[in-house]
Design a protein around this motif. Structure first.
Motif, PDB file in Angstrom:
ATOM      1  N   ALA A  12     -28.075  21.748 -19.936  1.00  0.00           N
ATOM      2  CA  ALA A  12     -28.600  20.662 -19.104  1.00  0.00           C
ATOM      3  C   ALA A  12     -27.643  19.475 -19.118  1.00  0.00           C
ATOM      4  O   ALA A  12     -27.337  18.904 -18.069  1.00  0.00           O
ATOM      5  CB  ALA A  12     -29.988  20.231 -19.585  1.00  0.00           C
ATOM      6  N   VAL A  13     -27.147  19.117 -20.289  1.00  0.00           N
ATOM      7  CA  VAL A  13     -26.207  17.995 -20.398  1.00  0.00           C
ATOM      8  C   VAL A  13     -24.918  18.321 -19.646  1.00  0.00           C
ATOM      9  O   VAL A  13     -24.391  17.488 -18.909  1.00  0.00           O
ATOM     10  CB  VAL A  13     -25.920  17.649 -21.871  1.00  0.00           C
ATOM     11  N   ALA A  14     -24.410  19.542 -19.789  1.00  0.00           N
ATOM     12  CA  ALA A  14     -23.191  19.948 -19.082  1.00  0.00           C
ATOM     13  C   ALA A  14     -23.403  19.918 -17.578  1.00  0.00           C
ATOM     14  O   ALA A  14     -22.534  19.453 -16.832  1.00  0.00           O
ATOM     15  CB  ALA A  14     -22.755  21.343 -19.539  1.00  0.00           C
ATOM     16  N   ALA A  15     -24.553  20.382 -17.126  1.00  0.00           N
ATOM     17  CA  ALA A  15     -24.848  20.388 -15.687  1.00  0.00           C
ATOM     18  C   ALA A  15     -24.938  18.963 -15.154  1.00  0.00           C
ATOM     19  O   ALA A  15     -24.443  18.664 -14.060  1.00  0.00           O
ATOM     20  CB  ALA A  15     -26.144  21.142 -15.419  1.00  0.00           C
ATOM     21  N   PHE A  43     -33.600   2.457 -26.029  1.00  0.00           N
ATOM     22  CA  PHE A  43     -33.866   3.467 -25.013  1.00  0.00           C
ATOM     23  C   PHE A  43     -32.665   3.595 -24.103  1.00  0.00           C
ATOM     24  O   PHE A  43     -31.939   2.637 -23.882  1.00  0.00           O
ATOM     25  CB  PHE A  43     -35.080   3.068 -24.146  1.00  0.00           C
ATOM     26  N   PHE A  44     -32.493   4.787 -23.551  1.00  0.00           N
ATOM     27  CA  PHE A  44     -31.563   4.978 -22.454  1.00  0.00           C
ATOM     28  C   PHE A  44     -32.380   4.840 -21.183  1.00  0.00           C
ATOM     29  O   PHE A  44     -33.542   5.257 -21.139  1.00  0.00           O
ATOM     30  CB  PHE A  44     -30.927   6.374 -22.487  1.00  0.00           C
ATOM     31  N   THR A  45     -31.807   4.246 -20.149  1.00  0.00           N
ATOM     32  CA  THR A  45     -32.471   4.204 -18.856  1.00  0.00           C
ATOM     33  C   THR A  45     -31.676   5.066 -17.880  1.00  0.00           C
ATOM     34  O   THR A  45     -30.449   5.020 -17.865  1.00  0.00           O
ATOM     35  CB  THR A  45     -32.589   2.768 -18.293  1.00  0.00           C
ATOM     36  N   LEU A  46     -32.391   5.860 -17.115  1.00  0.00           N
ATOM     37  CA  LEU A  46     -31.789   6.754 -16.135  1.00  0.00           C
ATOM     38  C   LEU A  46     -32.491   6.554 -14.805  1.00  0.00           C
ATOM     39  O   LEU A  46     -33.685   6.812 -14.683  1.00  0.00           O
ATOM     40  CB  LEU A  46     -31.927   8.215 -16.586  1.00  0.00           C
ATOM     41  N   ASP A  47     -31.755   6.065 -13.801  1.00  0.00           N
ATOM     42  CA  ASP A  47     -32.326   5.839 -12.474  1.00  0.00           C
ATOM     43  C   ASP A  47     -32.173   7.113 -11.653  1.00  0.00           C
ATOM     44  O   ASP A  47     -31.133   7.372 -11.060  1.00  0.00           O
ATOM     45  CB  ASP A  47     -31.621   4.673 -11.791  1.00  0.00           C
ATOM     46  N   GLN A  48     -33.232   7.907 -11.621  1.00  0.00           N
ATOM     47  CA  GLN A  48     -33.185   9.180 -10.904  1.00  0.00           C
ATOM     48  C   GLN A  48     -33.255   9.009  -9.390  1.00  0.00           C
ATOM     49  O   GLN A  48     -33.017   9.955  -8.654  1.00  0.00           O
ATOM     50  CB  GLN A  48     -34.311  10.103 -11.378  1.00  0.00           C
ATOM     51  N   PRO A  54     -33.178  15.033  -8.373  1.00  0.00           N
ATOM     52  CA  PRO A  54     -33.664  14.529  -9.653  1.00  0.00           C
ATOM     53  C   PRO A  54     -33.908  15.662 -10.648  1.00  0.00           C
ATOM     54  O   PRO A  54     -34.130  16.810 -10.267  1.00  0.00           O
ATOM     55  CB  PRO A  54     -34.975  13.832  -9.287  1.00  0.00           C
ATOM     56  N   LEU A  55     -33.861  15.318 -11.915  1.00  0.00           N
ATOM     57  CA  LEU A  55     -34.069  16.305 -12.970  1.00  0.00           C
ATOM     58  C   LEU A  55     -35.514  16.792 -12.964  1.00  0.00           C
ATOM     59  O   LEU A  55     -36.430  16.027 -12.668  1.00  0.00           O
ATOM     60  CB  LEU A  55     -33.769  15.682 -14.337  1.00  0.00           C
ATOM     61  N   THR A  56     -35.685  18.042 -13.319  1.00  0.00           N
ATOM     62  CA  THR A  56     -37.040  18.567 -13.490  1.00  0.00           C
ATOM     63  C   THR A  56     -37.590  18.004 -14.799  1.00  0.00           C
ATOM     64  O   THR A  56     -36.846  17.467 -15.625  1.00  0.00           O
ATOM     65  CB  THR A  56     -37.038  20.100 -13.565  1.00  0.00           C
ATOM     66  N   ASP A  57     -38.889  18.137 -15.005  1.00  0.00           N
ATOM     67  CA  ASP A  57     -39.489  17.672 -16.259  1.00  0.00           C
ATOM     68  C   ASP A  57     -38.834  18.354 -17.459  1.00  0.00           C
ATOM     69  O   ASP A  57     -38.559  17.707 -18.466  1.00  0.00           O
ATOM     70  CB  ASP A  57     -40.998  17.933 -16.273  1.00  0.00           C
ATOM     71  N   ASN A  58     -38.568  19.659 -17.343  1.00  0.00           N
ATOM     72  CA  ASN A  58     -37.954  20.395 -18.446  1.00  0.00           C
ATOM     73  C   ASN A  58     -36.524  19.916 -18.703  1.00  0.00           C
ATOM     74  O   ASN A  58     -36.119  19.740 -19.850  1.00  0.00           O
ATOM     75  CB  ASN A  58     -37.975  21.900 -18.163  1.00  0.00           C
ATOM     76  N   GLU A  85     -38.121   6.852 -11.238  1.00  0.00           N
ATOM     77  CA  GLU A  85     -38.290   7.920 -10.259  1.00  0.00           C
ATOM     78  C   GLU A  85     -38.963   7.379  -9.002  1.00  0.00           C
ATOM     79  O   GLU A  85     -39.582   6.325  -9.026  1.00  0.00           O
ATOM     80  CB  GLU A  85     -39.151   9.030 -10.865  1.00  0.00           C
ATOM     81  N   GLU A  86     -38.813   8.115  -7.913  1.00  0.00           N
ATOM     82  CA  GLU A  86     -39.500   7.765  -6.674  1.00  0.00           C
ATOM     83  C   GLU A  86     -41.007   7.849  -6.901  1.00  0.00           C
ATOM     84  O   GLU A  86     -41.484   8.765  -7.561  1.00  0.00           O
ATOM     85  CB  GLU A  86     -39.101   8.712  -5.544  1.00  0.00           C
ATOM     86  N   SER A  87     -41.733   6.938  -6.313  1.00  0.00           N
ATOM     87  CA  SER A  87     -43.184   6.936  -6.441  1.00  0.00           C
ATOM     88  C   SER A  87     -43.797   7.970  -5.496  1.00  0.00           C
ATOM     89  O   SER A  87     -43.314   8.172  -4.386  1.00  0.00           O
ATOM     90  CB  SER A  87     -43.743   5.565  -6.111  1.00  0.00           C
ATOM     91  N   SER A  88     -44.849   8.611  -5.960  1.00  0.00           N
ATOM     92  CA  SER A  88     -45.572   9.532  -5.096  1.00  0.00           C
ATOM     93  C   SER A  88     -46.738   8.812  -4.395  1.00  0.00           C
ATOM     94  O   SER A  88     -47.467   9.398  -3.621  1.00  0.00           O
ATOM     95  CB  SER A  88     -46.109  10.721  -5.908  1.00  0.00           C
ATOM     96  N   HIS A  89     -46.870   7.515  -4.695  1.00  0.00           N
ATOM     97  CA  HIS A  89     -47.937   6.703  -4.097  1.00  0.00           C
ATOM     98  C   HIS A  89     -47.383   5.833  -2.993  1.00  0.00           C
ATOM     99  O   HIS A  89     -46.253   5.361  -3.059  1.00  0.00           O
ATOM    100  CB  HIS A  89     -48.617   5.829  -5.152  1.00  0.00           C
TER     101      HIS A  89
END
Length: 92
Positions: A12-15, A43-48, A54-58, A85-89
């Motif tokens: 996952a990290v390599a990808a 914390f690390f912050t990641l703007d997906q 975007p990354l899957t939950d896994n 992440e993008e909001s679903s609302h």
């Protein structure tokens, strides 16, 4: 020998590294992974929202486990990853 979870996390990290380094990335710019801290937590912050895919939950779970390990993780590890992440609302 690495266990299955460790191998999956390494993949996952390599990808993610390959994706961030490639021209496939939106507008050919690197996505920022920032390390922030406060109240004795880090914390690390990641703007997906900047990622084309975007990354899957896994994948996010595996990335978090790899990067935040206090012994082997990036920059001495962290307490977690804050993922934007993008909001679903619908907005008001």
């Amino acid at each position: 020998m690495l266990g299955t979870a460790a191998k999956d996390a390494d993949r996952a990290v390599a990808a993610i590294y390959d994706y961030f380094s490639s021209k496939k990335h939106k507008e050919n710019k690197m996505t920022k992974l920032l390390k922030v801290h406060g109240s004795q937590n880090s914390f690390f912050t990641l703007d997906q929202t900047e990622l084309e895919n975007p990354l899957t939950d896994n994948e996010l779970r595996q990335l978090t486990q790899t990067l935040t390990d206090h012994k082997t993780g990036l920059l001495g590890g962290a307490d977690g990853i804050l993922s934007v992440e993008e909001s679903s609302h619908q907005a008001f």
